[in-house]
Structures are given as structure tokens and as C-alpha cells.
Design a protein around this motif. Structure first.
Motif, PDB file in Angstrom:
ATOM      1  N   ARG A 250       0.998  -1.232  -0.203  1.00  0.00           N
ATOM      2  CA  ARG A 250      -0.075   0.118   0.124  1.00  0.00           C
ATOM      3  C   ARG A 250       0.999   1.092   0.073  1.00  0.00           C
ATOM      4  NH1 ARG A 250      -1.065   2.461   4.762  1.00  0.00           N
ATOM      5  NH2 ARG A 250      -0.024   1.690   6.997  1.00  0.00           N
ATOM      6  N   ARG A 251       0.147   2.409  -0.288  1.00  0.00           N
ATOM      7  CA  ARG A 251       0.830   3.613  -0.141  1.00  0.00           C
ATOM      8  C   ARG A 251       1.751   3.877   1.168  1.00  0.00           C
ATOM      9  NH1 ARG A 251      -1.975   8.425  -3.205  1.00  0.00           N
ATOM     10  NH2 ARG A 251      -1.775   7.598  -5.342  1.00  0.00           N
TER      11      ARG A 251
ATOM     12  N   ALA B 229      -5.336   2.115   4.725  1.00  0.00           N
ATOM     13  CA  ALA B 229      -5.766   2.460   3.237  1.00  0.00           C
ATOM     14  C   ALA B 229      -6.358   1.144   2.637  1.00  0.00           C
ATOM     15  CB  ALA B 229      -4.607   3.038   2.561  1.00  0.00           C
ATOM     16  N   VAL B 230      -7.529   1.459   2.037  1.00  0.00           N
ATOM     17  CA  VAL B 230      -8.212   0.232   1.291  1.00  0.00           C
ATOM     18  C   VAL B 230      -7.130   0.052  -0.095  1.00  0.00           C
ATOM     19  CG1 VAL B 230      -9.946  -0.630   0.078  1.00  0.00           C
ATOM     20  CG2 VAL B 230     -10.423   0.606   1.856  1.00  0.00           C
ATOM     21  N   VAL B 231      -6.686  -1.243  -0.103  1.00  0.00           N
ATOM     22  CA  VAL B 231      -5.725  -1.496  -1.116  1.00  0.00           C
ATOM     23  C   VAL B 231      -6.324  -2.262  -2.091  1.00  0.00           C
ATOM     24  CG1 VAL B 231      -3.699  -2.759  -1.756  1.00  0.00           C
ATOM     25  CG2 VAL B 231      -3.654  -1.619   0.241  1.00  0.00           C
ATOM     26  N   ILE B 232      -7.176  -3.220  -1.872  1.00  0.00           N
ATOM     27  CA  ILE B 232      -7.921  -4.217  -2.645  1.00  0.00           C
ATOM     28  C   ILE B 232      -9.305  -4.304  -2.062  1.00  0.00           C
ATOM     29  CG2 ILE B 232      -7.967  -6.511  -3.694  1.00  0.00           C
ATOM     30  CD1 ILE B 232      -4.909  -6.772  -3.193  1.00  0.00           C
ATOM     31  N   SER B 233     -10.196  -4.040  -2.957  1.00  0.00           N
ATOM     32  CA  SER B 233     -11.606  -3.954  -2.709  1.00  0.00           C
ATOM     33  C   SER B 233     -12.452  -5.121  -3.743  1.00  0.00           C
ATOM     34  CB  SER B 233     -12.280  -2.745  -2.840  1.00  0.00           C
ATOM     35  OG  SER B 233     -13.692  -2.944  -2.671  1.00  0.00           O
TER      36      SER B 233
ATOM     37  N   GLY C 245      -4.832 -20.569  -6.813  1.00  0.00           N
ATOM     38  CA  GLY C 245      -3.404 -20.146  -7.167  1.00  0.00           C
ATOM     39  C   GLY C 245      -3.361 -18.875  -7.841  1.00  0.00           C
ATOM     40  N   CYS C 246      -4.531 -18.117  -7.843  1.00  0.00           N
ATOM     41  CA  CYS C 246      -4.577 -16.559  -8.090  1.00  0.00           C
ATOM     42  C   CYS C 246      -3.749 -15.545  -7.366  1.00  0.00           C
ATOM     43  CB  CYS C 246      -5.953 -16.045  -8.228  1.00  0.00           C
ATOM     44  SG  CYS C 246      -6.983 -16.498  -9.599  1.00  0.00           S
ATOM     45  N   VAL C 247      -2.923 -14.742  -8.108  1.00  0.00           N
ATOM     46  CA  VAL C 247      -2.293 -13.778  -7.322  1.00  0.00           C
ATOM     47  C   VAL C 247      -2.958 -12.373  -7.771  1.00  0.00           C
ATOM     48  CG1 VAL C 247       0.125 -12.569  -7.165  1.00  0.00           C
ATOM     49  CG2 VAL C 247       0.061 -15.115  -7.635  1.00  0.00           C
ATOM     50  N   MET C 248      -3.325 -11.579  -6.785  1.00  0.00           N
ATOM     51  CA  MET C 248      -3.791 -10.211  -6.650  1.00  0.00           C
ATOM     52  C   MET C 248      -2.982  -9.361  -6.049  1.00  0.00           C
ATOM     53  SD  MET C 248      -7.872 -11.254  -6.324  1.00  0.00           S
ATOM     54  CE  MET C 248      -8.349  -9.628  -6.586  1.00  0.00           C
ATOM     55  N   ARG C 249      -2.459  -8.341  -6.840  1.00  0.00           N
ATOM     56  CA  ARG C 249      -1.540  -7.273  -6.230  1.00  0.00           C
ATOM     57  C   ARG C 249      -1.843  -5.805  -6.911  1.00  0.00           C
ATOM     58  NH1 ARG C 249       2.828 -10.670  -8.403  1.00  0.00           N
ATOM     59  NH2 ARG C 249       3.226  -9.943 -10.379  1.00  0.00           N
ATOM     60  N   PRO C 250      -1.924  -5.042  -6.093  1.00  0.00           N
ATOM     61  CA  PRO C 250      -2.183  -3.584  -6.186  1.00  0.00           C
ATOM     62  C   PRO C 250      -1.246  -3.116  -7.314  1.00  0.00           C
ATOM     63  CG  PRO C 250      -1.536  -3.522  -4.305  1.00  0.00           C
ATOM     64  CD  PRO C 250      -1.529  -4.667  -4.438  1.00  0.00           C
ATOM     65  N   PRO C 251      -1.623  -2.346  -8.486  1.00  0.00           N
ATOM     66  CA  PRO C 251      -0.749  -1.769  -9.348  1.00  0.00           C
ATOM     67  C   PRO C 251       0.314  -0.913  -8.756  1.00  0.00           C
ATOM     68  CG  PRO C 251      -2.628  -0.769  -9.871  1.00  0.00           C
ATOM     69  CD  PRO C 251      -2.946  -1.909  -8.542  1.00  0.00           C
TER      70      PRO C 251
ATOM     71  N   PRO D 100      -4.525   1.724  -5.161  1.00  0.00           N
ATOM     72  CA  PRO D 100      -5.861   0.684  -4.988  1.00  0.00           C
ATOM     73  C   PRO D 100      -6.467   0.004  -6.247  1.00  0.00           C
ATOM     74  CG  PRO D 100      -6.630   3.135  -4.628  1.00  0.00           C
ATOM     75  CD  PRO D 100      -4.897   3.109  -5.174  1.00  0.00           C
ATOM     76  N   MET D 101      -6.944  -1.059  -5.993  1.00  0.00           N
ATOM     77  CA  MET D 101      -7.450  -2.096  -6.940  1.00  0.00           C
ATOM     78  C   MET D 101      -8.893  -2.191  -6.639  1.00  0.00           C
ATOM     79  SD  MET D 101      -6.931  -6.108  -7.640  1.00  0.00           S
ATOM     80  CE  MET D 101      -5.010  -5.761  -8.310  1.00  0.00           C
TER      81      MET D 101
END
Length: 190
Positions: free
Chosen positions: A54-55, A61-65, A75-81, A93-94
Motif C-alpha cells: 500500500r501507499r 488504506a483500502v488496497v484491494i476491494s 493459485g491466483c495472485v492479486m496485487r495492487p498496481p 488501489p485495486m
């Protein structure tokens, strides 16, 4: 679509929240205080969600919603840009809408994913990608960073390209699928 089989899971291997989210104990959820799950979302085994990226600065801070009835595959990977702007490295945020299905083995770094979106298996969704409502990303598609996928469109290939327009019924079909999958994702005792 009504012939979707029952998917059984071992009750002790998933955590169910008050709002009906079902999160695998074998998923990696980093920075959970920065992640919002809208309810009735399923996060499968070996999924990785990076809410810790996160910032900089004080407070939460909401990072992923994620919205309601989201399915995050195995096996998915979710990360903020992230990007460097004026010499400062920052994450952004994503936001993911309702009724989004992300297939197994996909890597997602999108800025925004709309409602009623299907992302196939083994896809790579590049940084700051925007996927509009009712879009579909075919299996094994690689979307480069900053791609904008219009509503009601199918993208496929490497790099991902527009293939065809989707029917107006896409919203109802995806919503029915995600609800049916959730309702057929049933616990069994170990």
C-alpha cells in the motif's frame, strides 16, 4: 449453466465470515486490514492477495476491494498496481466489482475491474488495466499494462486483443453463474 456440479470443500479448510465470504486457510492474505470483501466471495486454495502493498504513510488504506459474489480461483495472485511518480514509488488501489470470476492461476494487477466480468485461467492482467462491466478475458490471455477493455467485449491472445462483442445477456449469465457457483460450493466434514 444450470448443470454446474456441486463443489464440495472440507469445512475445516475454509473460514466463513459473517457476510458469507469463504476463504481458504491455504490462501495467503497479506495485509487483511487493507482488503475489503463485499460478501459471498470465495477465495480458493493457494490464492495470494497482497493487501500489504500500500501507499506509504500513516493509517489504513483500502488496497484491494472485492464486491459481492466474487470467485478468486486456485493459485491466483492479486496485487495492487504500482508506479514511480515524481521520484516516489507508490502502490495504487485495486477495485473489483460484483460477480467477478477470476480463473485459476491468473495474475491480476488491474486498477479497476467492473461488474459481471469473467477472467479465464492462467491470464496476466497488467498494471493499471481497466476492465469495464460485462467483459470476458479468455483463458491464457496476457493484457499489457494500461489496457482498457470495453464493456461487453471478449479479449484473447498474447497480447490480448478484441475478438468480438458479447451479447446483451452477459450480465444475467455471469450473475447467474457466480450465484450458482457460490450456492453449490458446499462444506463436507473432514
Amino acid at each position: 449453466m444450470n448443470t454446474l456440479p456441486v463443489v464440495n470443500y472440507v469445512k475445516s479448510e475454509y473460514i466463513e465470515t459473517d457476510t458469507g465470504n469463504k476463504v481458504s486457510r491455504r490462501a495467503t492474505i497479506a495485509g487483511a486490514q487493507n482488503i475489503i470483501l463485499g460478501g459471498k466471495t470465495i477465495i480458493a486454495n493457494a490464492a495470494i492477495i497482497r493487501g500489504d502493498l500500500r501507499r506509504t504513510g500513516p493509517g489504513h488504506a483500502v488496497v484491494i476491494s472485492l464486491g459481492r459474489y466474487c470467485l478468486v480461483g486456485e493459485g491466483c495472485v492479486m496485487r495492487p498496481p504500482y508506479k514511480t511518480y515524481r521520484g516516489n514509488f507508490n502502490y495504487y488501489p485495486m477495485k473489483i466489482g460484483d460477480h467477478v470470476h477470476i480463473g485459476a492461476g491468473s495474475v491480476v494487477e488491474a486498477a479497476t475491474i467492473g461488474n459481471h466480468v469473467e477472467i479465464g485461467k492462467n491470464c496476466v492482467i497488467g498494471k493499471f488495466t481497466i476492465i469495464k462491466d460485462c467483459a470476458k478475458i479468455a483463458d491464457n490471455t496476457i493484457l499489457p499494462p494500461n489496457t482498457v477493455v470495453p464493456a461487453l467485449s471478449l479479449f484473447a491472445g498474447s497480447p490480448g486483443q478484441f475478438i468480438e462483442d458479447l451479447p446483451e445477456t452477459t450480465q444475467e449469465l455471469v450473475e447467474a453463474y457466480t450465484k450458482l457457483y457460490y450456492n453449490r460450493f458446499l462444506p463436507v466434514e473432514s
